[in-house]
Design a protein around this motif. Structure first.
Motif, PDB file in Angstrom:
ATOM      1  N   ALA A   2       0.841  -1.200   0.000  1.00 61.09           N
ATOM      2  CA  ALA A   2       0.000   0.000   0.000  1.00 61.09           C
ATOM      3  C   ALA A   2       0.877   1.251   0.000  1.00 61.09           C
ATOM      4  N   SER A   3       1.949   1.228   0.778  1.00 58.14           N
ATOM      5  CA  SER A   3       2.872   2.365   0.828  1.00 58.14           C
ATOM      6  C   SER A   3       3.610   2.535  -0.490  1.00 58.14           C
ATOM      7  N   ILE A   4       3.972   1.422  -1.120  1.00 61.52           N
ATOM      8  CA  ILE A   4       4.674   1.492  -2.402  1.00 61.52           C
ATOM      9  C   ILE A   4       3.766   2.097  -3.470  1.00 61.52           C
ATOM     10  N   ILE A   5       2.498   1.693  -3.486  1.00 62.11           N
ATOM     11  CA  ILE A   5       1.549   2.237  -4.459  1.00 62.11           C
ATOM     12  C   ILE A   5       1.351   3.730  -4.227  1.00 62.11           C
ATOM     13  N   SER A   6       1.251   4.131  -2.964  1.00 61.88           N
ATOM     14  CA  SER A   6       1.089   5.551  -2.644  1.00 61.88           C
ATOM     15  C   SER A   6       2.296   6.356  -3.118  1.00 61.88           C
ATOM     16  N   TYR A   7       3.489   5.815  -2.899  1.00 58.82           N
ATOM     17  CA  TYR A   7       4.712   6.488  -3.346  1.00 58.82           C
ATOM     18  C   TYR A   7       4.725   6.602  -4.871  1.00 58.82           C
ATOM     19  N   ALA A   8       4.322   5.523  -5.546  1.00 59.09           N
ATOM     20  CA  ALA A   8       4.323   5.518  -7.009  1.00 59.09           C
ATOM     21  C   ALA A   8       3.340   6.545  -7.564  1.00 59.09           C
ATOM     22  N   ARG A   9       2.183   6.653  -6.945  1.00 64.45           N
ATOM     23  CA  ARG A   9       1.202   7.630  -7.426  1.00 64.45           C
ATOM     24  C   ARG A   9       1.755   9.048  -7.286  1.00 64.45           C
ATOM     25  N   GLN A  10       2.431   9.317  -6.174  1.00 67.11           N
ATOM     26  CA  GLN A  10       3.009  10.640  -5.981  1.00 67.11           C
ATOM     27  C   GLN A  10       4.068  10.926  -7.035  1.00 67.11           C
ATOM     28  N   ARG A  11       4.847   9.911  -7.383  1.00 64.85           N
ATOM     29  CA  ARG A  11       5.860  10.085  -8.420  1.00 64.85           C
ATOM     30  C   ARG A  11       5.209  10.424  -9.763  1.00 64.85           C
ATOM     31  N   VAL A  12       4.126   9.732 -10.091  1.00 63.01           N
ATOM     32  CA  VAL A  12       3.447  10.000 -11.361  1.00 63.01           C
ATOM     33  C   VAL A  12       2.862  11.410 -11.368  1.00 63.01           C
ATOM     34  N   LYS A  13       2.356  11.868 -10.231  1.00 62.10           N
ATOM     35  CA  LYS A  13       1.853  13.243 -10.147  1.00 62.10           C
ATOM     36  C   LYS A  13       2.940  14.231 -10.545  1.00 62.10           C
ATOM     37  N   TYR A  14       4.151  14.029 -10.034  1.00 70.13           N
ATOM     38  CA  TYR A  14       5.263  14.911 -10.377  1.00 70.13           C
ATOM     39  C   TYR A  14       5.614  14.797 -11.860  1.00 70.13           C
ATOM     40  N   LYS A  15       5.588  13.562 -12.378  1.00 66.79           N
ATOM     41  CA  LYS A  15       5.955  13.349 -13.775  1.00 66.79           C
ATOM     42  C   LYS A  15       4.975  14.036 -14.720  1.00 66.79           C
ATOM     43  N   LEU A  16       3.715  14.132 -14.331  1.00 68.59           N
ATOM     44  CA  LEU A  16       2.731  14.798 -15.181  1.00 68.59           C
ATOM     45  C   LEU A  16       3.036  16.281 -15.350  1.00 68.59           C
ATOM     46  N   GLU A  17       3.755  16.856 -14.403  1.00 64.20           N
ATOM     47  CA  GLU A  17       4.032  18.289 -14.455  1.00 64.20           C
ATOM     48  C   GLU A  17       5.053  18.659 -15.522  1.00 64.20           C
ATOM     49  N   TYR A  18       6.005  17.759 -15.793  1.00 65.67           N
ATOM     50  CA  TYR A  18       7.131  18.157 -16.645  1.00 65.67           C
ATOM     51  C   TYR A  18       7.456  17.181 -17.772  1.00 65.67           C
ATOM     52  N   SER A  19       6.742  16.060 -17.857  1.00 69.67           N
ATOM     53  CA  SER A  19       7.085  15.045 -18.856  1.00 69.67           C
ATOM     54  C   SER A  19       5.839  14.609 -19.620  1.00 69.67           C
ATOM     55  N   PRO A  20       6.018  13.836 -20.695  1.00 66.46           N
ATOM     56  CA  PRO A  20       4.868  13.336 -21.470  1.00 66.46           C
ATOM     57  C   PRO A  20       4.234  12.082 -20.865  1.00 66.46           C
ATOM     58  N   ALA A  21       4.397  11.866 -19.563  1.00 68.92           N
ATOM     59  CA  ALA A  21       3.921  10.630 -18.934  1.00 68.92           C
ATOM     60  C   ALA A  21       2.437  10.375 -19.173  1.00 68.92           C
ATOM     61  N   ALA A  22       1.635  11.430 -19.201  1.00 68.24           N
ATOM     62  CA  ALA A  22       0.184  11.247 -19.367  1.00 68.24           C
ATOM     63  C   ALA A  22      -0.158  10.518 -20.654  1.00 68.24           C
ATOM     64  N   PHE A  23       0.654  10.720 -21.688  1.00 70.64           N
ATOM     65  CA  PHE A  23       0.334  10.150 -22.996  1.00 70.64           C
ATOM     66  C   PHE A  23       0.622   8.652 -23.062  1.00 70.64           C
ATOM     67  N   MET A  24       1.369   8.133 -22.078  1.00 67.33           N
ATOM     68  CA  MET A  24       1.579   6.694 -21.995  1.00 67.33           C
ATOM     69  C   MET A  24       0.316   5.993 -21.503  1.00 67.33           C
ATOM     70  N   LEU A  25      -0.587   6.759 -20.904  1.00 68.18           N
ATOM     71  CA  LEU A  25      -1.840   6.220 -20.381  1.00 68.18           C
ATOM     72  C   LEU A  25      -2.999   6.406 -21.358  1.00 68.18           C
ATOM     73  N   LEU A  26      -2.694   6.944 -22.538  1.00 64.83           N
ATOM     74  CA  LEU A  26      -3.720   7.251 -23.532  1.00 64.83           C
ATOM     75  C   LEU A  26      -3.496   6.457 -24.816  1.00 64.83           C
ATOM     76  N   PRO A  27      -4.563   6.232 -25.582  1.00 61.60           N
ATOM     77  CA  PRO A  27      -4.375   5.649 -26.915  1.00 61.60           C
ATOM     78  C   PRO A  27      -3.683   6.656 -27.822  1.00 61.60           C
ATOM     79  N   GLU A  28      -3.290   6.228 -28.992  1.00 59.71           N
ATOM     80  CA  GLU A  28      -2.581   7.121 -29.915  1.00 59.71           C
ATOM     81  C   GLU A  28      -3.429   8.332 -30.284  1.00 59.71           C
ATOM     82  N   LYS A  29      -4.729   8.120 -30.468  1.00 59.51           N
ATOM     83  CA  LYS A  29      -5.657   9.208 -30.773  1.00 59.51           C
ATOM     84  C   LYS A  29      -6.572   9.416 -29.571  1.00 59.51           C
TER      85      LYS A  29
END
Length: 225
Positions: A129-156
């Protein structure tokens, strides 16, 4: 004084966004400890020359049937007491996936495999549970400065699809007008001559993400909402 043996394992936090909710891939353990509890896919290194990256990819494939995906090393968790079998340090990995096209299949060490909403998790084994919480926080930071969001989306995708990813990861609603203005002003979204029908609403314009345009930006945009 006896020397304590420290063992090394790997675990993977695989996130996806489905119908506006952030979900994580879990397995149901078949063996002790924590038999029948849900846990992150992972396990011990099998060979002396196996790297952490190789072990994480192998365990994810063996336990969930998900393979050929990009894995990023997240953090190392090694607090005493995290595993009742002794001093075990785990290297956690992060994967951002799309559920479409994945055929989940539990491996021999698991009773089941399934996606769980991060906000509705069952009791978990170890310190997962702690590892998942840490990972979610990391993804939040990645959304601010990287294209991470587009890895969760289809091409279109539509702008609403993109906004849903941000809202799912951040765990809150974002201002619709401000969100669209920020993204459209960067030039990293390529508008297509195609639309998508979203429920009873009027057809929405489809876009693709341009990594080439993103890398051309002299100052990477900071998408803070």
């Amino acid at each position: 004084m006896a020397t304590e043996t420290i063992k090394v394992t790997v675990d993977t936090v695989a996130f996806a966004v489905e119908q506006g909710a952030l979900e994580v891939l879990l397995i149901k353990r078949k063996l002790e400890p924590f038999k029948s509890l849900w846990a992150l896919p992972g396990g011990a290194l099998e060979e002396t020359d196996e790297t952490l990256d190789q072990a994480a990819a192998r365990e994810l494939l063996e336990e969930t049937n998900v393979g050929g995906v990009y894995l990023e090393q997240l953090y190392t968790f090694g607090d005493k007491g995290r595993d009742p079998r002794g001093r075990i340090v785990t290297a956690a990995y992060l994967a951002l996936l799309r559920q479409e096209g994945l055929e989940l299949k539990a491996g021999s060490k698991a009773r089941g495999v399934a996606w769980w909403k991060v906000n509705e998790l069952p009791e978990l084994a170890f310190d997962h549970a702690s590892i998942i919480s840490y990972a979610r926080q990391r993804v939040k930071y990645k959304l601010e400065y990287s294209p991470a969001a587009f890895m969760l989306l289809p091409e279109k995708f539509t702008l609403r699809d993109l906004q849903s990813v941000y809202e799912a990861v951040l765990g809150k609603a974002v201002d619709n007008r401000n969100f669209r203005k920020k993204f459209l002003n960067t030039g990293v979204l390529q508008e297509l001559n195609e639309t998508s029908q979203e429920g009873s609403f009027r057809p929405a314009r489809l876009y693709t993400f341009s990594l080439e345009e993103f890398e051309k930006l002299p100052d990477k945009p900071v998408f803070m909402f």
